[in-house]
Design an enzyme around this catalytic site. Structure first.
Site, PDB file in Angstrom:
ATOM      1  N   ASP A   1       0.860  -1.185   0.000  1.00 16.02           N
ATOM      2  CA  ASP A   1       0.000   0.000   0.000  1.00 16.02           C
ATOM      3  C   ASP A   1       0.900   1.240   0.000  1.00 16.02           C
ATOM      4  O   ASP A   1       1.533   1.560   1.020  1.00 16.02           O
ATOM      5  CB  ASP A   1      -0.923   0.000   1.228  1.00 16.02           C
TER       6      ASP A   1
ATOM      7  N   LYS B   1      -6.697   3.613  -3.441  1.00 16.16           N
ATOM      8  CA  LYS B   1      -7.140   3.614  -2.045  1.00 16.16           C
ATOM      9  C   LYS B   1      -7.309   5.054  -1.590  1.00 16.16           C
ATOM     10  O   LYS B   1      -6.495   5.919  -1.929  1.00 16.16           O
ATOM     11  CB  LYS B   1      -6.092   2.871  -1.203  1.00 16.16           C
TER      12      LYS B   1
ATOM     13  N   LYS C   1     -10.252   0.717  -2.689  1.00 17.04           N
ATOM     14  CA  LYS C   1     -10.167   0.473  -1.249  1.00 17.04           C
ATOM     15  C   LYS C   1     -10.451   1.752  -0.471  1.00 17.04           C
ATOM     16  O   LYS C   1      -9.623   2.659  -0.449  1.00 17.04           O
ATOM     17  CB  LYS C   1      -8.777  -0.060  -0.873  1.00 17.04           C
TER      18      LYS C   1
END
Length: 257
Positions: free
Chosen positions: A102, A165, A197
């Site tokens: 991430d 995300k 996300k």
């Protein structure tokens, strides 16, 4: 995906959950607890999301090929590390056993007008983890302007993101439905195989269900699955388990269930 009840929404959200501990006081005991919590009587969460320094420890606990994936964060949370440092951080995380990365974009530089900084960072980290899922964190609450959210989404997708995300969860405004709408539409318009996300502030099944319904509206039925949708959350699991156990919380009831 027609979610007829809170229990169905809870069970589905569990399968999409990146159970997260990115607290400053996290330690190995907390990681051991996180790995246990990710494996519930109702099924497993999709992944755990942890600091890079704990990846090797988590891999020892979960073992190779475990269905609960290990995600970690790089260039986190500030987004302002040098590209070479982030690449090194990524390579070490993969070596230690991370399945998913991430990455925070250099959002301050981007806000200042430097689009190339986003592209260079994402492409470099993509190259450093060719076999790992790459989730690119836009930090939408800091971007504020939805035109910037759209452009950051486009840049991240073009540079090789597997997911986009919303947030680190470390700023005052994290996931919002407004940002989610823009990001999902950017994915749809790109026609790329990219997931979404939301992270930060999704703490109840009622919250989760709003994002699931939005994604289904924009992306169509049967799009949502662990390879295309994740929740980044630390407290959502407690509410999921309460709903599945039939001890629905007041917060869920207030959310409309």
């Amino acid at each position: 995906m027609e979610l007829q009840s809170p229990r169905e929404a809870a069970a589905f959200a569990l399968s999409l959950l990146d159970l997260t501990n990115l607290r400053d006081d996290c330690d190995e005991a907390a990681i051991e607890n996180l790995c246990l919590r990710a494996q519930t009587p109702y099924g497993n969460s999709a992944a755990i999301c942890i600091w890079p320094r704990f990846v090797a420890h988590a891999r020892k606990i979960l073992g190779a090929g475990h269905p609960v994936r290990i995600a970690t964060v790089v260039n986190f949370p500030s987004g302002d590390l040098a590209v070479a440092d982030v690449v090194a951080e990524t390579a070490k995380a993969v070596e230690d056993g991370a399945d998913e990365i991430d990455l925070v974009i250099p959002y301050k530089a981007f806000i200042g007008g430097d689009e190339a900084a986003v592209t260079v960072m994402v492409e470099a980290v993509r190259a450093a983890c060719p076999h790992s899922a790459l989730k690119v964190i836009l930090e939408t609450g800091e971007l504020k302007d939805m035109l910037l959210v759209r452009r950051a989404s486009e840049l991240a997708i073009a540079a090789g993101a597997d997911f986009i995300k919303t947030s680190t969860g470390k700023v005052s405004v994290n996931a919002t439905l407004e940002a989610a709408d823009i990001m999902l539409r950017s994915i749809r318009e790109s026609k790329a195989k990219v997931g979404f996300k939301p992270a930060g502030g999704v703490s109840t099944v009622a919250d989760a269900d709003l994002y699931l319904r939005l994604a289904e509206t924009i992306m169509g039925p049967n799009w949502i699955m662990p390879s295309t949708f994740r929740f980044g959350a630390s407290s959502l699991l407690d509410d999921i388990l309460a709903v599945l156990a039939g001890t629905t919380s007041q917060r869920v009831a207030a959310g409309g269930y």
